[in-house]
Design a protein around this motif. Structure first.
Motif, PDB file in Angstrom:
ATOM      1  N   THR A 162       1.425 -16.798  -6.388  1.00 59.07           N
ATOM      2  CA  THR A 162       0.021 -16.396  -6.303  1.00 59.07           C
ATOM      3  C   THR A 162      -0.690 -16.725  -7.615  1.00 59.07           C
ATOM      4  O   THR A 162      -1.811 -17.253  -7.612  1.00 59.07           O
ATOM      5  CB  THR A 162      -0.093 -14.888  -6.013  1.00 59.07           C
ATOM      6  OG1 THR A 162       0.508 -14.612  -4.747  1.00 59.07           O
ATOM      7  CG2 THR A 162      -1.541 -14.435  -5.990  1.00 59.07           C
ATOM      8  N   LYS A 204       4.953 -18.084   0.270  1.00 56.32           N
ATOM      9  CA  LYS A 204       4.394 -18.763   1.444  1.00 56.32           C
ATOM     10  C   LYS A 204       2.883 -18.585   1.576  1.00 56.32           C
ATOM     11  O   LYS A 204       2.276 -19.116   2.501  1.00 56.32           O
ATOM     12  CB  LYS A 204       5.079 -18.236   2.701  1.00 56.32           C
ATOM     13  CG  LYS A 204       6.572 -18.523   2.740  1.00 56.32           C
ATOM     14  CD  LYS A 204       7.228 -17.894   3.954  1.00 56.32           C
ATOM     15  CE  LYS A 204       8.731 -18.127   3.963  1.00 56.32           C
ATOM     16  NZ  LYS A 204       9.393 -17.471   5.128  1.00 56.32           N
ATOM     17  N   ALA A 214       2.407  -6.444   2.027  1.00 54.19           N
ATOM     18  CA  ALA A 214       3.808  -6.320   1.612  1.00 54.19           C
ATOM     19  C   ALA A 214       3.935  -5.448   0.373  1.00 54.19           C
ATOM     20  O   ALA A 214       4.853  -4.627   0.268  1.00 54.19           O
ATOM     21  CB  ALA A 214       4.399  -7.705   1.357  1.00 54.19           C
ATOM     22  N   GLY A 239       1.396 -15.674   2.202  1.00 51.51           N
ATOM     23  CA  GLY A 239       1.159 -14.715   3.279  1.00 51.51           C
ATOM     24  C   GLY A 239       0.370 -13.508   2.798  1.00 51.51           C
ATOM     25  O   GLY A 239      -0.299 -13.550   1.761  1.00 51.51           O
ATOM     26  N   ASP A 240       0.470 -12.415   3.560  1.00 51.10           N
ATOM     27  CA  ASP A 240      -0.273 -11.192   3.240  1.00 51.10           C
ATOM     28  C   ASP A 240       0.476 -10.414   2.158  1.00 51.10           C
ATOM     29  O   ASP A 240       1.239  -9.487   2.438  1.00 51.10           O
ATOM     30  CB  ASP A 240      -0.437 -10.336   4.504  1.00 51.10           C
ATOM     31  CG  ASP A 240      -1.453  -9.221   4.314  1.00 51.10           C
ATOM     32  OD1 ASP A 240      -1.842  -8.966   3.162  1.00 51.10           O
ATOM     33  OD2 ASP A 240      -1.859  -8.603   5.320  1.00 51.10           O
ATOM     34  N   VAL A 241       0.248 -10.793   0.922  1.00 49.00           N
ATOM     35  CA  VAL A 241       0.932 -10.169  -0.210  1.00 49.00           C
ATOM     36  C   VAL A 241       0.520  -8.713  -0.369  1.00 49.00           C
ATOM     37  O   VAL A 241       1.352  -7.852  -0.678  1.00 49.00           O
ATOM     38  CB  VAL A 241       0.655 -10.947  -1.511  1.00 49.00           C
ATOM     39  CG1 VAL A 241       1.287 -10.249  -2.711  1.00 49.00           C
ATOM     40  CG2 VAL A 241       1.181 -12.373  -1.405  1.00 49.00           C
ATOM     41  N   ASN A 258      10.449  -9.195   0.709  1.00 52.23           N
ATOM     42  CA  ASN A 258       9.324  -9.496   1.604  1.00 52.23           C
ATOM     43  C   ASN A 258       8.070  -9.852   0.801  1.00 52.23           C
ATOM     44  O   ASN A 258       7.313 -10.754   1.174  1.00 52.23           O
ATOM     45  CB  ASN A 258       9.031  -8.302   2.520  1.00 52.23           C
ATOM     46  CG  ASN A 258      10.127  -8.081   3.552  1.00 52.23           C
ATOM     47  OD1 ASN A 258      10.967  -8.950   3.787  1.00 52.23           O
ATOM     48  ND2 ASN A 258      10.128  -6.915   4.167  1.00 52.23           N
ATOM     49  N   VAL A 259       7.873  -9.119  -0.296  1.00 49.31           N
ATOM     50  CA  VAL A 259       6.721  -9.399  -1.166  1.00 49.31           C
ATOM     51  C   VAL A 259       6.855 -10.789  -1.771  1.00 49.31           C
ATOM     52  O   VAL A 259       5.894 -11.576  -1.769  1.00 49.31           O
ATOM     53  CB  VAL A 259       6.617  -8.340  -2.294  1.00 49.31           C
ATOM     54  CG1 VAL A 259       5.552  -8.760  -3.308  1.00 49.31           C
ATOM     55  CG2 VAL A 259       6.281  -6.973  -1.720  1.00 49.31           C
ATOM     56  N   ALA A 299       8.578 -13.308  -0.677  1.00 55.11           N
ATOM     57  CA  ALA A 299       8.461 -14.332   0.364  1.00 55.11           C
ATOM     58  C   ALA A 299       6.998 -14.561   0.725  1.00 55.11           C
ATOM     59  O   ALA A 299       6.555 -15.708   0.895  1.00 55.11           O
ATOM     60  CB  ALA A 299       9.258 -13.912   1.600  1.00 55.11           C
ATOM     61  N   ALA A 300       6.242 -13.471   0.844  1.00 50.99           N
ATOM     62  CA  ALA A 300       4.807 -13.589   1.147  1.00 50.99           C
ATOM     63  C   ALA A 300       4.084 -14.303   0.009  1.00 50.99           C
ATOM     64  O   ALA A 300       3.168 -15.104   0.239  1.00 50.99           O
ATOM     65  CB  ALA A 300       4.215 -12.200   1.365  1.00 50.99           C
ATOM     66  N   ASP A 301       4.496 -14.032  -1.213  1.00 50.65           N
ATOM     67  CA  ASP A 301       3.909 -14.686  -2.380  1.00 50.65           C
ATOM     68  C   ASP A 301       4.169 -16.186  -2.350  1.00 50.65           C
ATOM     69  O   ASP A 301       3.263 -16.997  -2.561  1.00 50.65           O
ATOM     70  CB  ASP A 301       4.502 -14.068  -3.649  1.00 50.65           C
ATOM     71  CG  ASP A 301       4.114 -14.829  -4.907  1.00 50.65           C
ATOM     72  OD1 ASP A 301       2.918 -15.110  -5.077  1.00 50.65           O
ATOM     73  OD2 ASP A 301       5.005 -15.138  -5.716  1.00 50.65           O
TER      74      ASP A 301
END
Length: 204
Positions: free
Chosen positions: A95, A56, A63, A58-60, A49-50, A52-54
């Motif tokens: 990121t 895209k 996560a 998203g809210d890293v 999840n981390v 994926a957020a990185d």
């Protein structure tokens, strides 16, 4: 201890059924193994999840916080798998790359403005000609003195490794304690059974 008291104690001690202890030990051991595996699988999912957020954008932080809290409160959630594995199993590559690119864009924008200023100033200083008049050295000198450079971004700030506790008060941890207790109880009973039987036979 005389034979009568020893026999009385052994009669009560036999109520502690060895087969029942073995069955309970097997059940608790299976629960321990499955719970430890589930802990690890959940940690891997949270790590994904981390990542994926990185990727895209998203809210890293959220996560990462969820992964950190889970890892620190559950056994068998280490994301490394030995000396051959990467030192940092969670690396925010995207990121970091975005920050590096943003810094490049910032420097490029600032230096473009500085270059335009240099041209304007040097044209006033050297209004006639270009290469032979000193305008180019003037521009280069102005940019060199007033331009900016990229600030280094430490990649270590975007690499993480969370270490799980040796024991945790979750299903895996509690079932592990029960399994150890049952194992000690089983070993103790087998030893005691043998000792008591030897004592009783020696008094016959």
């Amino acid at each position: 201890m005389n034979k009568r008291r020893l026999h009385h104690f052994y009669t009560k001690f036999r109520l502690l059924n060895t087969k029942v202890i073995i069955i309970l030990l097997i059940i608790s051991s299976l629960i321990t193994i499955l719970s430890l595996r589930q802990n690890n699988l959940t940690a891997i999912k949270l790590r994904d999840n981390v990542l994926a957020a990185d990727e895209k954008g998203g809210d890293v932080e959220a996560a990462l916080r969820e992964l950190r809290q889970y890892t620190y409160t559950h056994m068998n959630t280490d994301l490394t798998s030995g000396a051959s594995s990467t030192q940092y199993p969670v690396q925010l590559k995207y990121t970091y790359d975005r920050l590096v690119q943003a810094e490049k864009d910032r420097v490029s924008k600032v230096n473009e403005k500085i270059y335009a200023e240099a041209q304007a100033i040097c044209e006033m200083r050297f209004p006639i000609g270009l290469s032979g008049s000193g305008r180019i050295p003037c521009i280069e000198d102005y940019v060199s003195q007033n331009g900016t450079r990229e600030r280094p971004i430490q990649d270590s700030l975007y690499k993480y490794n969370f270490v799980s506790p040796q024991w945790s008060a979750d299903v895996a941890g509690i079932s592990l304690v029960i399994s150890v207790f049952l194992l000690i109880l089983l070993i103790g009973k087998l030893i005691a059974d043998k000792y008591i039987k030897n004592q009783l036979s020696s008094h016959l």
